[in-house]
Design a protein around this motif. Structure first.
Motif, PDB file in Angstrom:
ATOM      1  N   LEU A 125      33.136  68.286 163.500  1.00 11.72           N
ATOM      2  CA  LEU A 125      33.835  68.936 164.607  1.00 11.72           C
ATOM      3  C   LEU A 125      33.499  70.426 164.682  1.00 11.72           C
ATOM      4  CD1 LEU A 125      35.975  68.598 166.869  1.00 11.72           C
ATOM      5  CD2 LEU A 125      37.706  69.231 165.177  1.00 11.72           C
TER       6      LEU A 125
ATOM      7  N   ILE B 253      29.257  70.812 165.119  1.00  9.28           N
ATOM      8  CA  ILE B 253      28.529  70.124 166.200  1.00  9.28           C
ATOM      9  C   ILE B 253      29.318  70.154 167.509  1.00  9.28           C
ATOM     10  CG2 ILE B 253      27.570  67.920 166.954  1.00  9.28           C
ATOM     11  CD1 ILE B 253      26.933  67.281 164.068  1.00  9.28           C
ATOM     12  N   TRP B 254      30.519  69.583 167.498  1.00 12.49           N
ATOM     13  CA  TRP B 254      31.251  69.416 168.747  1.00 12.49           C
ATOM     14  C   TRP B 254      31.765  70.730 169.314  1.00 12.49           C
ATOM     15  CZ3 TRP B 254      30.728  65.365 171.643  1.00 12.49           C
ATOM     16  CH2 TRP B 254      30.381  64.141 171.053  1.00 12.49           C
TER      17      TRP B 254
ATOM     18  N   ALA C 298      28.929  72.792 170.697  1.00 13.58           N
ATOM     19  CA  ALA C 298      28.411  72.175 171.925  1.00 13.58           C
ATOM     20  C   ALA C 298      29.341  72.441 173.100  1.00 13.58           C
ATOM     21  CB  ALA C 298      28.228  70.674 171.710  1.00 13.58           C
ATOM     22  N   ILE C 299      30.642  72.285 172.890  1.00 15.08           N
ATOM     23  CA  ILE C 299      31.608  72.549 173.964  1.00 15.08           C
ATOM     24  C   ILE C 299      31.589  74.025 174.344  1.00 15.08           C
ATOM     25  CG2 ILE C 299      34.062  72.524 174.543  1.00 15.08           C
ATOM     26  CD1 ILE C 299      34.335  70.060 172.738  1.00 15.08           C
TER      27      ILE C 299
ATOM     28  N   SER D  26      34.860  64.819 158.991  1.00 16.51           N
ATOM     29  CA  SER D  26      35.259  64.958 160.390  1.00 16.51           C
ATOM     30  C   SER D  26      35.398  66.429 160.775  1.00 16.51           C
ATOM     31  CB  SER D  26      36.583  64.221 160.641  1.00 16.51           C
ATOM     32  OG  SER D  26      36.454  62.848 160.343  1.00 16.51           O
TER      33      SER D  26
ATOM     34  N   SER E  44      21.723  63.544 175.602  1.00 10.43           N
ATOM     35  CA  SER E  44      22.836  62.605 175.752  1.00 10.43           C
ATOM     36  C   SER E  44      22.424  61.392 176.570  1.00 10.43           C
ATOM     37  CB  SER E  44      24.032  63.314 176.405  1.00 10.43           C
ATOM     38  OG  SER E  44      24.457  64.398 175.617  1.00 10.43           O
TER      39      SER E  44
END
Length: 316
Positions: free
Chosen positions: A50, A53-54, A57-58, A46, A300
């Protein structure tokens, strides 16, 4: 004479119940070490997802609303709202050609590479002699690096020493001329993509129940009719996977084009434009992040449609 012999076995007691209560199975409780292992297996992936990737991206979405060039601290005055998105679609000439090239890339992968891969999978599924050798030879380009693939096709498409010009007697610069370089790159990409699609369909064909084909043959269906009306519908999960892989590969196409000419002179793609602006000489991280956000939104939307189709299939 009266027979007074006593029977060797006495009748079973009718009042005795024959159904014995089953023993309760012991439920193994997790020890502290087991809980620690499970937590480690959940938390570590996780954190990796996080962090890799996340969060990037944010961060890309946030930076797309700035004019930050990567030097110094991001200031409040660097935030410019949606100006980058307006500039990308109006005053940035390579954007719309890149969109067009990505669509052409997707069409070729879907209408050329996918049918060829499917056809080769059907042939190899017939257990022909030497099938393992053919399968290995066709899948070999998939395991090769894109740099090596670019070098191999450079030997074919080179203007002065290329095999194609030597055979045809022409002097076309296949990778340098913008009239031909996109199609030359697509030939090289198709050569690589066919082996991967072939392997996916071959795995799906191996899992198809042989009784379905036998039933179709008994009903008088030809081999082609049996494939398109019986086998292909069974391969629906493989078709969805191939569609998703084809779309993603077409959108993130980068390596081969960058090796050829860094995505210029007729080989513009969205991914190369992002790289040129983020890590190129201009170093316009905010502008490049806006281009990356376009890629994120398009991906997406398609992934959401894919998940919707899969979930509907599971409900049925």
């Amino acid at each position: 004479m009266v027979d007074t012999a006593v029977p060797l076995t006495a009748p079973a007691d009718s009042t005795r119940s024959t159904n014995r209560p089953e023993r309760k199975r012991k439920v193994r409780r997790l020890t502290g070490r087991d809980k620690l292992t499970v937590a480690f297996m959940v938390v570590v992936p996780s954190i990796v997802v996080l962090g890799l990737i996340w969060l990037p991206a944010i961060a890309s979405v946030v930076l797309s609303f700035t004019r930050w060039n990567g030097i110094g601290t991001l200031q409040g005055s660097d935030f410019i709202g949606g100006e980058n998105y307006v500039n990308v679609t109006t005053i940035y000439p390579p954007f719309w050609p890149a969109i067009q090239h990505n669509l052409i890339w997707l069409a070729v992968m879907f209408f050329v590479a996918t049918p060829i891969g499917m056809f080769l999978a059907v042939l190899l599924d017939k257990e022909m002699r030497g099938g393992r050798i053919y399968q290995t030879a066709l899948f070999l380009p998939v395991v090769l690096s894109l740099a090596l693939i670019g070098f191999i096709w450079q030997l074919i498409f080179s203007r002065d020493q290329g095999l194609l010009n030597a055979v045809t007697g022409s002097q076309i610069d296949w990778f340098g001329d913008q009239k031909y370089n996109l199609w030359a790159a697509l030939v090289a990409t198709t050569w690589r993509q066919v082996g991967y699609i072939m392997l996916l369909y071959l795995a799906g064909l191996k899992a198809v129940d042989a009784s379905l084909r036998e039933a179709a043959a008994i009903d008088g269906a030809t081999e082609g009719q049996a494939f398109f009306r019986v086998v292909l519908p069974v391969l629906r999960p493989i078709n969805i996977i191939v569609l998703v892989v084809t779309f993603i590969e077409s959108l993130r196409a980068f390596d081969l084009v960058w090796i050829i000419n860094k995505g210029r002179n007729g080989l513009e793609l969205i991914s190369t434009l992002v790289t040129q602006n983020v890590v190129g000489e201009a170093s316009r991280i905010g502008f490049g992040s806006a281009l990356a956000t376009f890629m994120l939104v398009i991906s997406s939307i398609f992934i959401a449609l894919y998940l919707r189709v899969v979930m509907k299939g599971d409900e049925r």
